[in-house]
Structure formats: C-alpha cells, structure tokens
Write an enzyme that holds these catalytic residues in place. Structure first.
Site, PDB file in Angstrom:
ATOM      1  N   LYS A  14       9.169  59.564 179.162  1.00 33.75           N
ATOM      2  CA  LYS A  14      10.226  58.714 178.597  1.00 33.75           C
ATOM      3  C   LYS A  14      10.396  57.423 179.403  1.00 33.75           C
ATOM      4  O   LYS A  14      10.443  56.332 178.843  1.00 33.75           O
ATOM      5  CB  LYS A  14      11.566  59.480 178.564  1.00 33.75           C
ATOM      6  CG  LYS A  14      11.554  60.717 177.672  1.00 33.75           C
ATOM      7  CD  LYS A  14      12.928  61.346 177.549  1.00 33.75           C
ATOM      8  CE  LYS A  14      13.450  62.002 178.823  1.00 33.75           C
ATOM      9  NZ  LYS A  14      12.707  63.230 179.230  1.00 33.75           N
ATOM     10  N   ARG A  89      20.980  63.961 174.812  1.00 32.08           N
ATOM     11  CA  ARG A  89      20.295  65.216 175.127  1.00 32.08           C
ATOM     12  C   ARG A  89      20.958  66.409 174.461  1.00 32.08           C
ATOM     13  O   ARG A  89      20.490  67.542 174.629  1.00 32.08           O
ATOM     14  CB  ARG A  89      20.318  65.443 176.642  1.00 32.08           C
ATOM     15  CG  ARG A  89      19.069  64.950 177.382  1.00 32.08           C
ATOM     16  CD  ARG A  89      19.311  65.180 178.863  1.00 32.08           C
ATOM     17  NE  ARG A  89      18.123  65.348 179.649  1.00 32.08           N
ATOM     18  CZ  ARG A  89      17.470  64.366 180.257  1.00 32.08           C
ATOM     19  NH1 ARG A  89      17.848  63.122 180.122  1.00 32.08           N
ATOM     20  NH2 ARG A  89      16.419  64.641 181.005  1.00 32.08           N
ATOM     21  N   ARG A 128       4.376  64.405 190.317  1.00 33.76           N
ATOM     22  CA  ARG A 128       5.441  63.447 190.612  1.00 33.76           C
ATOM     23  C   ARG A 128       6.241  63.885 191.843  1.00 33.76           C
ATOM     24  O   ARG A 128       6.702  63.053 192.622  1.00 33.76           O
ATOM     25  CB  ARG A 128       6.367  63.319 189.396  1.00 33.76           C
ATOM     26  CG  ARG A 128       7.431  62.253 189.548  1.00 33.76           C
ATOM     27  CD  ARG A 128       8.142  61.971 188.233  1.00 33.76           C
ATOM     28  NE  ARG A 128       9.153  62.966 187.935  1.00 33.76           N
ATOM     29  CZ  ARG A 128       9.866  62.986 186.801  1.00 33.76           C
ATOM     30  NH1 ARG A 128       9.652  62.098 185.852  1.00 33.76           N
ATOM     31  NH2 ARG A 128      10.777  63.913 186.604  1.00 33.76           N
ATOM     32  N   ARG A 134      11.394  63.697 194.119  1.00 31.56           N
ATOM     33  CA  ARG A 134      12.662  64.007 193.451  1.00 31.56           C
ATOM     34  C   ARG A 134      13.041  65.460 193.680  1.00 31.56           C
ATOM     35  O   ARG A 134      12.235  66.361 193.496  1.00 31.56           O
ATOM     36  CB  ARG A 134      12.521  63.748 191.943  1.00 31.56           C
ATOM     37  CG  ARG A 134      13.170  62.442 191.516  1.00 31.56           C
ATOM     38  CD  ARG A 134      12.913  62.133 190.078  1.00 31.56           C
ATOM     39  NE  ARG A 134      13.494  63.129 189.174  1.00 31.56           N
ATOM     40  CZ  ARG A 134      13.545  62.960 187.860  1.00 31.56           C
ATOM     41  NH1 ARG A 134      13.037  61.862 187.314  1.00 31.56           N
ATOM     42  NH2 ARG A 134      14.068  63.888 187.096  1.00 31.56           N
ATOM     43  N   ARG A 145      14.828  73.336 183.788  1.00 37.16           N
ATOM     44  CA  ARG A 145      14.949  72.151 182.936  1.00 37.16           C
ATOM     45  C   ARG A 145      14.254  72.368 181.591  1.00 37.16           C
ATOM     46  O   ARG A 145      14.749  71.920 180.555  1.00 37.16           O
ATOM     47  CB  ARG A 145      14.389  70.919 183.658  1.00 37.16           C
ATOM     48  CG  ARG A 145      15.346  70.403 184.741  1.00 37.16           C
ATOM     49  CD  ARG A 145      14.654  69.620 185.829  1.00 37.16           C
ATOM     50  NE  ARG A 145      14.040  68.400 185.374  1.00 37.16           N
ATOM     51  CZ  ARG A 145      13.049  67.778 186.018  1.00 37.16           C
ATOM     52  NH1 ARG A 145      12.561  68.287 187.144  1.00 37.16           N
ATOM     53  NH2 ARG A 145      12.562  66.670 185.555  1.00 37.16           N
TER      54      ARG A 145
HETATM   55  P1  ATP Z   1      11.258  61.953 182.247  1.00 34.82           P
HETATM   56  O1  ATP Z   1      10.737  62.189 180.836  1.00 34.82           O
HETATM   57  O2  ATP Z   1      11.535  60.495 182.475  1.00 34.82           O
HETATM   58  O3  ATP Z   1      10.373  62.552 183.281  1.00 34.82           O
HETATM   59  P2  ATP Z   1      13.384  63.867 183.037  1.00 34.82           P
HETATM   60  O4  ATP Z   1      13.910  64.768 181.950  1.00 34.82           O
HETATM   61  O5  ATP Z   1      12.527  64.485 184.051  1.00 34.82           O
HETATM   62  O6  ATP Z   1      12.724  62.650 182.320  1.00 34.82           O
HETATM   63  P3  ATP Z   1      15.791  62.293 183.685  1.00 34.82           P
HETATM   64  O7  ATP Z   1      15.952  61.783 182.312  1.00 34.82           O
HETATM   65  O8  ATP Z   1      15.588  61.301 184.755  1.00 34.82           O
HETATM   66  O9  ATP Z   1      14.582  63.294 183.870  1.00 34.82           O
HETATM   67  O10 ATP Z   1      17.083  63.223 184.005  1.00 34.82           O
HETATM   68  C1  ATP Z   1      17.221  63.917 185.221  1.00 34.82           C
HETATM   69  C2  ATP Z   1      18.457  64.802 185.196  1.00 34.82           C
HETATM   70  O11 ATP Z   1      19.634  63.982 185.022  1.00 34.82           O
HETATM   71  C3  ATP Z   1      18.546  65.831 184.062  1.00 34.82           C
HETATM   72  O12 ATP Z   1      17.848  67.020 184.363  1.00 34.82           O
HETATM   73  C4  ATP Z   1      20.065  66.029 183.933  1.00 34.82           C
HETATM   74  O13 ATP Z   1      20.559  66.878 184.948  1.00 34.82           O
HETATM   75  C5  ATP Z   1      20.615  64.641 184.208  1.00 34.82           C
HETATM   76  N1  ATP Z   1      20.781  63.874 182.946  1.00 34.82           N
HETATM   77  C6  ATP Z   1      20.117  62.736 182.594  1.00 34.82           C
HETATM   78  N2  ATP Z   1      20.478  62.319 181.363  1.00 34.82           N
HETATM   79  C7  ATP Z   1      21.406  63.207 180.924  1.00 34.82           C
HETATM   80  C8  ATP Z   1      22.156  63.347 179.721  1.00 34.82           C
HETATM   81  N3  ATP Z   1      22.007  62.490 178.691  1.00 34.82           N
HETATM   82  N4  ATP Z   1      23.004  64.404 179.613  1.00 34.82           N
HETATM   83  C9  ATP Z   1      23.160  65.272 180.611  1.00 34.82           C
HETATM   84  N5  ATP Z   1      22.493  65.222 181.761  1.00 34.82           N
HETATM   85  C10 ATP Z   1      21.617  64.204 181.937  1.00 34.82           C
HETATM   86 MG    MG Z   2      13.166  59.663 183.422  1.00 32.68          MG
END
Ligand code: ATP
Ligand code: MG
Length: 193
Positions: A14, A89, A128, A134, A145
């Site tokens: 994303k 989300r 990553r 992270r 997750r």
């Molecule tokens: P990517 O596809 O960029 O790797 P990702 O799912 O690994 O995405 P982020 O989008 O950076 O990671 O989100 C990291 C964390 O931040 C999530 O696991 C959640 O705890 C929190 N978070 C981010 N966006 C939201 C949201 N819209 N609602 C609730 N929690 C969120």
């Molecule tokens: Mg992200």
C-alpha cells in the site's frame, strides 16, 4: 483527480504504490500507519496509546482513528485528490469516510485492491523487519495482523464492490512492481477520463 483508497493486507505494498501514484499525479497522501508511527516517535499521548495496539497487531479503535483521519485530511492541500493508504480498515471507518467526504462536497473516488498471497506477504514483511526494524514486523505479530485483516478488514472489499468503485490488481498476474504500476496507472487514467 478522483480520490483513491489503497486497500490490501499487511505487506501488500500500500505504502509503496501510494507513493508512486502520489508523485505521478501530484496527489495528497495520507498513510494512517505513518501518522501513528510519527506520534509514537514524538512520544505524544496518542502515540503511547497507539503503540499498545500496534505492537500487539491490533487495530486502533474506530472512533479514535476516524478523528485522526479527519484532522489529517483537513490539514492537507486538496485540489488534485487524496490517496488514503491504510484507511479505512473496518466497515465503520468506511462509512465514516464516506460521510466525511460527502459533508465536504467530495466522494470516495476509486478503490484499488492489492491481492497478494500470504506466503509472499510473510516473506516481504520478514524482509522489511531486517531493513526497517518495525516492532510489529515479527512473525508472531504478523500472524495476528493477518488474522485481524481477515476478520475485520477483508469484508470491506465487498462493501467497496457494492459501492461500484472496487478495482483489483493481482500480484500473481502482474508479477512485478512495474507490472502492477502499469496496470494501476492505466486504470486511474481510465477512471479520470
Ligand atoms: P503496508 O501494506 O504498507 O505494509 P501495514 O498493514 O503493514 O501496511 P500500516 O498501514 O502502516 O501497516 O499500519 C500499521 C498498524 O497501524 C496497524 O497494524 C494498526 O495497528 C495501525 N493502523 C493503521 N491504520 C489503521 C486504521 N485505519 N485503523 C486502525 N488501526 C490502524
Ligand atoms: Mg504502510
């Protein structure tokens, strides 16, 4: 430009694709994950609260997240449209976003769904972990997750389909980042004709 919502599992790219799209079309970019990580880094009250959820692979509660999103959105220059990366989300977040945009005379625009197998996702996230360090990129938290994604986020895909704005892009078909980008750019240009 229409607004864009980038949707997909953790590690689906994303952030990567949002950055490329934002650069190419001069759009605004909101990454809720980046907003939260900045709060944690700055040691704010919000950051302290968010850290507990993130490190545990859980979502931040909807009400809090919706407020953060509205504040971030209102501070952004619009004009060329906005990319929402990592938001919504949950169905509640999607409904709140739709309402927030309508109240401002705007709309959701188009949704881009990134489809990537869990095997590839796990490989990317563990890679990553070694590159960016992270705290939530360890195997145990990644599994949580994925589970949260399947139960709370994935059902939203159908919500967007019902809105008539879902466009899916499959890693197994495009095979490379360049292939994905080419297909995504073509769809964005088609939608903005
Ligand atoms: P990517 O596809 O960029 O790797 P990702 O799912 O690994 O995405 P982020 O989008 O950076 O990671 O989100 C990291 C964390 O931040 C999530 O696991 C959640 O705890 C929190 N978070 C981010 N966006 C939201 C949201 N819209 N609602 C609730 N929690 C969120
Ligand atoms: Mg992200």
């Amino acid at each position: 430009m229409k607004n864009i919502i980038i949707f997909g599992a953790p590690g689906s790219g994303k952030g990567t694709y949002s950055t490329e799209i934002a650069q190419r079309y001069g759009m605004g970019h909101i990454s809720t994950g980046d907003v939260l990580r900045a709060e944690i880094k700055n040691g704010t009250e919000l950051g302290k609260l968010a850290k507990g959820y993130i490190d545990n692979g859980q979502l931040i509660p909807d009400e809090l997240m919706i407020n953060i999103l509205a504040t971030t959105y209102d501070a952004l220059p619009k004009g060329k449209g906005v990319i929402f990366d990592g938001f919504p989300r949950t169905i509640a977040q999607a409904e709140a976003l739709k309402k927030m945009l309508e109240e401002r005379g705007d709309n959701l625009g188009m949704m881009i769904e990134l489809i990537v197998s869990e095997e590839v996702l796990m490989f990317r996230l563990l890679r990553r972990a070694t590159q960016e360090g992270r705290a939530d990129d360890n195997e145990e938290t990644i599994r949580k997750r994925f589970a949260v994604y399947h139960s709370q986020t994935e059902p939203l895909s159908k919500w967007f389909a019902a809105e008539g704005i879902r466009h899916t892009f499959d890693w197994d078909i495009c095979k490379t980042k360049e292939g994905m980008l080419e297909a995504i750019f073509a769809e964005i240009e088609k939608q903005n004709k």
